[in-house]
Design an enzyme around this catalytic site. Structure first.
Site, short mmCIF file in Angstrom:
data_model
loop_
_atom_site.label_atom_id
_atom_site.label_comp_id
_atom_site.label_asym_id
_atom_site.label_seq_id
_atom_site.Cartn_x
_atom_site.Cartn_y
_atom_site.Cartn_z
N PRO A 9 76.60 82.32 178.00
CA PRO A 9 76.55 83.53 177.17
C PRO A 9 77.78 84.43 177.28
O PRO A 9 78.34 84.60 178.37
CB PRO A 9 75.31 84.27 177.68
CG PRO A 9 75.07 83.72 179.04
CD PRO A 9 75.54 82.30 179.01
N ASN A 10 78.15 84.95 176.15
CA ASN A 10 79.23 85.95 175.99
C ASN A 10 80.63 85.35 176.07
O ASN A 10 81.62 86.05 175.82
CB ASN A 10 79.08 87.09 177.01
CG ASN A 10 77.75 87.80 176.87
OD1 ASN A 10 77.40 88.24 175.77
ND2 ASN A 10 76.97 87.88 177.94
N ARG A 17 86.57 90.55 175.22
CA ARG A 17 85.60 90.97 176.22
C ARG A 17 86.29 91.25 177.54
O ARG A 17 86.91 90.35 178.11
CB ARG A 17 84.61 89.83 176.40
CG ARG A 17 83.66 90.00 177.52
CD ARG A 17 82.95 88.69 177.85
NE ARG A 17 81.96 88.92 178.87
CZ ARG A 17 81.49 87.99 179.68
NH1 ARG A 17 81.90 86.74 179.56
NH2 ARG A 17 80.60 88.30 180.59
N TYR A 22 88.78 88.93 182.13
CA TYR A 22 88.76 87.57 181.59
C TYR A 22 90.03 87.17 180.85
O TYR A 22 90.17 86.01 180.45
CB TYR A 22 87.53 87.40 180.68
CG TYR A 22 86.23 87.61 181.41
CD1 TYR A 22 85.83 86.76 182.44
CD2 TYR A 22 85.41 88.70 181.12
CE1 TYR A 22 84.66 86.97 183.14
CE2 TYR A 22 84.22 88.92 181.81
CZ TYR A 22 83.86 88.05 182.82
OH TYR A 22 82.69 88.25 183.52
N ASN A 73 80.93 76.35 182.44
CA ASN A 73 80.97 77.75 182.85
C ASN A 73 79.61 78.34 182.44
O ASN A 73 79.41 78.67 181.27
CB ASN A 73 82.11 78.51 182.17
CG ASN A 73 82.21 79.94 182.70
OD1 ASN A 73 81.26 80.46 183.29
ND2 ASN A 73 83.34 80.59 182.48
N ALA A 76 76.69 84.23 182.98
CA ALA A 76 75.68 85.00 183.72
C ALA A 76 74.54 84.12 184.24
O ALA A 76 73.94 84.42 185.27
CB ALA A 76 75.12 86.10 182.83
N GLU A 97 81.96 73.14 187.99
CA GLU A 97 81.59 74.51 187.61
C GLU A 97 82.87 75.34 187.58
O GLU A 97 83.65 75.32 188.53
CB GLU A 97 80.61 75.07 188.65
CG GLU A 97 80.19 76.51 188.39
CD GLU A 97 79.26 77.05 189.49
OE1 GLU A 97 78.84 76.27 190.39
OE2 GLU A 97 78.98 78.26 189.46
N HIS A 99 84.59 79.21 186.75
CA HIS A 99 84.52 80.64 186.42
C HIS A 99 85.94 81.14 186.22
O HIS A 99 86.82 80.86 187.05
CB HIS A 99 83.85 81.44 187.55
CG HIS A 99 82.45 81.00 187.79
ND1 HIS A 99 81.41 81.40 186.99
CD2 HIS A 99 81.93 80.15 188.70
CE1 HIS A 99 80.30 80.83 187.41
NE2 HIS A 99 80.58 80.06 188.45
N ARG A 106 83.89 90.09 193.10
CA ARG A 106 83.29 91.02 192.14
C ARG A 106 81.98 91.60 192.69
O ARG A 106 81.77 91.62 193.89
CB ARG A 106 83.11 90.30 190.80
CG ARG A 106 84.46 89.83 190.23
CD ARG A 106 84.31 89.23 188.85
NE ARG A 106 83.82 90.21 187.90
CZ ARG A 106 83.32 89.88 186.70
NH1 ARG A 106 83.27 88.63 186.32
NH2 ARG A 106 82.90 90.84 185.89
#
Ligand code: DQA
Length: 151
Positions: A9-10, A17, A22, A73, A76, A97, A99, A106
């Site tokens: 998502p996103n 964003r 990012y 990725n 969330a 995976e 990110h 973070r």
């Protein structure tokens, strides 16, 4: 050889964003980066993004049925989706995976990924270059599997 690059998502909002976190690369640019890297490496790269968890689970089931490699990725969902983790656990091909940001630097709630324990490996904090590196890893791994050295 087919590799699925799946985004949660996103991530379709990349480029606009939280650019401080990012970066300025748009989602369209990310797709182009993955496809052109795949072309260079002789991989058939399919890039997808969804904001619907069930859709990602369906794509992971299809990848499991094909024994395909996956670069994921989970965004969330990384931090709480047992459904995505369980679907990842069905994969028999490598799962990298990725990110974009360094989740360990973070907020506390981002520092744990429920996916990592079922991933082959994790790349985080290297920006969108993480996707390129993940595809290089998948290609190298497939080459060594084909050569039968298992390394
Ligand atoms: C992310 C990190 C997640 O915490 C976040 O929810 C995302 C993107 C990353 O690529 O850095 O959406 O997975």
């Amino acid at each position: 050889m087919r590799v699925y690059v799946l985004n949660g998502p996103n991530l379709g909002r990349l480029g606009t964003r939280q650019v401080d976190v990012y970066g300025v690369t748009s989602y369209a640019d990310l797709v182009e980066l993955c496809v052109s890297t795949g072309r260079e490496l002789g991989l058939d790269v399919v890039v997808r993004q969804t904001d619907a968890e069930h859709e990602l689970v369906g794509w992971l089931h299809a990848a499991a049925d094909e024994a395909a490699a996956v670069v994921l990725n989970p965004a969330a969902w990384s931090h709480y989706s047992i459904a995505v983790r369980d679907a990842c656990a069905l994969l028999s091909g490598p799962l990298v995976e990725v990110h974009i940001s360094n989740i360990h630097a973070r907020e506390e709630f981002r520092r744990h990924s429920v996916i990592s324990a079922v991933a082959t490996g994790v790349i985080c904090g290297l920006g969108v270059d993480g996707y390129r590196l993940a595809l290089h890893h998948v290609a190298a791994r497939r080459r060594s599997e084909a050569a039968g050295d298992g390394s």
